[in-house]
Write an enzyme that holds these catalytic residues in place. Structure first.
Site, PDB file in Angstrom:
ATOM      1  N   GLN A 296      38.291  41.268  41.769  1.00  0.00           N
ATOM      2  CA  GLN A 296      37.349  41.901  40.846  1.00  0.00           C
ATOM      3  C   GLN A 296      36.578  40.865  40.022  1.00  0.00           C
ATOM      4  OE1 GLN A 296      36.232  44.949  40.356  1.00  0.00           O
ATOM      5  NE2 GLN A 296      37.467  45.906  41.957  1.00  0.00           N
ATOM      6  N   SER A 297      36.228  39.760  40.630  1.00  0.00           N
ATOM      7  CA  SER A 297      35.534  38.676  39.947  1.00  0.00           C
ATOM      8  C   SER A 297      34.135  39.077  39.482  1.00  0.00           C
ATOM      9  CB  SER A 297      35.423  37.473  40.883  1.00  0.00           C
ATOM     10  OG  SER A 297      34.513  36.518  40.379  1.00  0.00           O
ATOM     11  N   ASN A 298      33.873  38.912  38.184  1.00  0.00           N
ATOM     12  CA  ASN A 298      32.521  39.108  37.648  1.00  0.00           C
ATOM     13  C   ASN A 298      31.578  38.024  38.146  1.00  0.00           C
ATOM     14  OD1 ASN A 298      33.234  41.359  35.912  1.00  0.00           O
ATOM     15  ND2 ASN A 298      34.282  39.864  34.633  1.00  0.00           N
TER      16      ASN A 298
ATOM     17  N   ALA B 173      31.715  36.416  40.990  1.00  0.00           N
ATOM     18  CA  ALA B 173      31.343  36.692  42.383  1.00  0.00           C
ATOM     19  C   ALA B 173      30.241  37.734  42.443  1.00  0.00           C
ATOM     20  CB  ALA B 173      32.571  37.150  43.165  1.00  0.00           C
TER      21      ALA B 173
END
Length: 318
Positions: free
Chosen positions: A77-79, A81
């Site tokens: 859930q990387s912001n 990325a």
């Protein structure tokens, strides 16, 4: 003292300056101090967030090298990325995201909604890896291509932090008479940029760095290493707390949910469970404990991450 970043390659991607919003109902609910929120969650491209400022300089440097593909890393859930995927879509670059299952969750909401849904919507190639060995092998395969640029986790390197040097100068121009700036700390690039900006401006303000993953000592080392590449940190008033980390990165706590609801129900401001929510929990605790005085004026730097909130829907709605 002025901050001049004109010598660095940069692609303007966001809508600047972001708003500095006074929060009287939040201030009243906590019995003072005066709280303002720097709305870096509302800056345009890719649903907003702090990584966009870093990407302006990272992409600027990469485009000077003639790349056509960007590779970067993050949790599922990387912001970072998600915003990298949006930026690459806007600029016509191929985006390769190497994502790891670093948070102990396997529910449908976490694995298919939120940021990872947007990664796919923006056209990124998403590579989900279960082990470090798989991550390394995937990266080596992708990086063997020509004309690729690799961005670190969170966009946090000596180039990426320039985005928050610029942001600190922007904040100083909006309101210099504050006592503390509260910032979440994960990969440390945002906090390091603010630290460097404070020193370059010779600004007598305390930086409160609220850890969301690492210990206070680890975060201090990361901030110092990154910021020292840009500025002399002598005289920096840096307060680091890891009180809100809880069981670990991306794992919710009751205090985080309490802070998230407090911001939402007093000011209509939406925090995320991983970064801004935990930093807010640390700030609320410091105010209630008297570590931040009722007569102070503080700025909470909202780093965005709102799409990730939907990945935690079972807890939020339960």
């Amino acid at each position: 003292m002025a901050v001049d970043l004109s010598g660095y390659p940069r692609v303007v991607l966001g809508q600047w300056p972001t708003a500095l919003e006074d929060c009287p109902r939040l201030t009243e609910a906590l019995g003072g101090p005066r709280i303002l929120v720097k709305r870096d969650d509302v800056n345009g491209l890719g649903v907003g967030g702090n990584k966009l400022r870093k990407l302006e300089f990272l992409i600027g440097e990469a485009r000077e090298s003639g790349v056509d593909t960007v590779i970067t890393f993050g949790a599922l859930q990387s912001n970072h990325a998600r915003q990298t995927a949006a930026v690459c879509a806007k600029l016509g670059l191929q985006c390769e995201l190497i994502l790891t299952k670093s948070v102990p969750r396997s529910d449908v909401a976490y694995e298919r909604s939120g940021n990872v849904l947007l990664d796919n919507l923006y056209g990124a190639n998403v590579h989900i890896c279960d082990t470090e060995e798989e991550t390394v092998a995937t990266y080596e395969r992708l990086a063997a291509r020509e004309k690729t640029a690799t961005f670190p986790v969170g966009g946090s390197n000596e180039t990426g932090i320039l985005g928050y040097v610029a942001a600190t100068a922007e904040l100083h121009a909006q309101l210099a008479s504050i006592s503390k700036i509260v910032v979440p700390v994960g990969s440390a690039g945002t906090a390091a940029g603010v630290a460097a900006g404070i020193c370059l401006l010779d600004w007598p303000v305390t930086l409160v760095a609220a850890c969301v993953s690492h210990t206070a000592d680890e975060s201090r080392a990361d901030i110092t290493r990154l910021a020292s590449a840009v500025a002399n940190l002598d005289g920096l008033d840096l307060l680091i707390t890891d009180r809100a980390v809880g069981p670990g990165y991306g794992i919710p706590t009751a205090e985080m949910w309490g802070a998230l609801r407090l911001f939402a129900r007093t000011e209509g401001i939406t925090l995320d469970p991983v970064y801004s929510g935990k930093a807010a929990a640390a700030m609320v605790d410091m105010i209630r404990n008297g570590e931040i005085g009722a007569d102070e004026t503080i700025v909470f730097l909202h780093t965005g991450g709102v799409p990730g909130l939907f990945a935690y829907a079972p807890e939020l709605t339960g």
